[in-house]
Design a protein around this motif. Structure first.
Motif, PDB file in Angstrom:
ATOM      1  N   GLN A 155      -9.377  -1.319  14.358  1.00 20.82           N
ATOM      2  CA  GLN A 155      -8.388  -2.307  13.919  1.00 20.82           C
ATOM      3  C   GLN A 155      -8.726  -3.648  14.558  1.00 20.82           C
ATOM      4  O   GLN A 155      -8.833  -3.770  15.775  1.00 20.82           O
ATOM      5  N   GLN A 175       0.969  -9.007  11.544  1.00 21.01           N
ATOM      6  CA  GLN A 175       2.083  -8.278  12.138  1.00 21.01           C
ATOM      7  C   GLN A 175       1.880  -6.766  11.997  1.00 21.01           C
ATOM      8  O   GLN A 175       2.835  -6.006  11.900  1.00 21.01           O
ATOM      9  N   SER A 176       0.631  -6.334  11.986  1.00 21.06           N
ATOM     10  CA  SER A 176       0.325  -4.910  11.858  1.00 21.06           C
ATOM     11  C   SER A 176       0.694  -4.173  13.138  1.00 21.06           C
ATOM     12  O   SER A 176       0.580  -4.737  14.237  1.00 21.06           O
ATOM     13  N   PRO A 177       1.149  -2.916  13.018  1.00 20.43           N
ATOM     14  CA  PRO A 177       1.453  -2.129  14.214  1.00 20.43           C
ATOM     15  C   PRO A 177       0.211  -1.984  15.091  1.00 20.43           C
ATOM     16  O   PRO A 177      -0.912  -1.955  14.596  1.00 20.43           O
ATOM     17  N   ARG A 178       0.421  -1.897  16.391  1.00 21.74           N
ATOM     18  CA  ARG A 178      -0.692  -1.775  17.334  1.00 21.74           C
ATOM     19  C   ARG A 178      -0.786  -0.391  17.957  1.00 21.74           C
ATOM     20  O   ARG A 178      -1.623  -0.144  18.804  1.00 21.74           O
ATOM     21  N   ALA A 179       0.104   0.514  17.574  1.00 20.68           N
ATOM     22  CA  ALA A 179       0.063   1.871  18.119  1.00 20.68           C
ATOM     23  C   ALA A 179       0.314   2.868  16.996  1.00 20.68           C
ATOM     24  O   ALA A 179       1.158   2.631  16.125  1.00 20.68           O
ATOM     25  N   TYR A 180      -0.431   3.961  17.008  1.00 19.46           N
ATOM     26  CA  TYR A 180      -0.332   4.983  15.957  1.00 19.46           C
ATOM     27  C   TYR A 180      -0.285   6.356  16.613  1.00 19.46           C
ATOM     28  O   TYR A 180      -1.071   6.658  17.509  1.00 19.46           O
ATOM     29  N   ARG A 191      -1.048   1.035   8.921  1.00 17.56           N
ATOM     30  CA  ARG A 191      -0.478  -0.001   8.069  1.00 17.56           C
ATOM     31  C   ARG A 191      -0.928  -1.365   8.549  1.00 17.56           C
ATOM     32  O   ARG A 191      -1.156  -1.578   9.733  1.00 17.56           O
ATOM     33  N   GLN A 192      -1.050  -2.264   7.614  1.00 15.02           N
ATOM     34  CA  GLN A 192      -1.289  -3.654   7.980  1.00 15.02           C
ATOM     35  C   GLN A 192      -0.221  -4.511   7.329  1.00 15.02           C
ATOM     36  O   GLN A 192       0.287  -4.195   6.255  1.00 15.02           O
ATOM     37  N   SER A 193       0.133  -5.576   8.007  1.00 17.64           N
ATOM     38  CA  SER A 193       1.198  -6.433   7.517  1.00 17.64           C
ATOM     39  C   SER A 193       0.906  -7.871   7.922  1.00 17.64           C
ATOM     40  O   SER A 193       0.560  -8.146   9.074  1.00 17.64           O
TER      41      SER A 193
END
Length: 212
Positions: A155, A175-180, A191-193
């Protein structure tokens, strides 16, 4: 504005933002088709009751409600610039058959907003299908090969792009999440945002913000 909620109608207690404290019962309807959100009044506000002469001439007919407050089982809604799109009045003028309103926009929140609170200093805006038409990917994927059977997904942090437009600072931010974390049957969803962040030097009216 209220998020899409499917086709349904909920009961509402509707009041105007004035000192009279008048309210009427009615409904708030959501639809996947246009018009998306409509308000139906089941009666007239007491001060709007019209006499027989006004019933025939229509001189007292209110065509626009600048600010309405709706209390429902699903929370509070503030309706701005609601115009009458359909109205049926019984003969005699005191009883309303139906008055359907179309708000310019509808805000759902934990509180009811007053006139002086309808201003904006900063906002986060995200458009429908923004990631698709922006054609921006946050992922770098290395597929498996015979020599290296591992799949690697990296990422990448996308830089923020900023511009000044008519005195407003507009930034396009990742603004994509940084933890999965594995969920369900050990699947990981990535996800990407991307969002627009708008900042104004001074407060501007919400109506101007929505228009522009």
């Amino acid at each position: 504005m209220a998020e899409p909620s499917g086709n349904r109608t909920i009961a509402a207690n509707i009041s105007r933002n004035d000192a009279s404290g008048e309210s009427v019962t009615g409904t708030l309807s959501f639809s996947d088709q246009r018009p998306a959100n409509t308000i139906t009044l089941s009666g007239v506000f007491p001060s709007d009751s019209i006499d027989l002469e006004a019933f025939f001439t229509g001189v007292n007919e209110i065509e626009n409600y600048p600010l309405l407050h709706l209390q429902t089982a699903e929370g509070f809604f503030t309706a701005i610039d609601s115009r009458v799109i359909r109205s049926t009045q019984n003969l005699g003028g005191s009883k309303l058959s139906e008055k359907v309103l179309l708000p310019r926009f509808l805000i759902r929140g934990s509180v009811l907003l007053r006139e002086h609170e309808l201003g904006v200093t900063d906002a986060t805006v995200r458009f429908w299908d923004q990631d698709e038409w922006a054609q921006c990917s946050s992922w770098k994927v290395k597929n498996t090969t015979e020599e290296d059977p591992d799949v690697t997904i990296v990422q990448m942090a996308r830089p923020t792009v900023t511009a000044i437009v008519n005195g407003a600072t507009i930034s396009l931010k990742d603004q994509s999440p940084r933890a999965y974390f594995p969920i369900g049957n050990r699947e990981v969803t990535m996800r990407q945002s991307r969002v627009f962040r708008l900042t104004f030097d001074s407060e501007i009216p919400l109506k101007d913000f929505m228009r522009d």
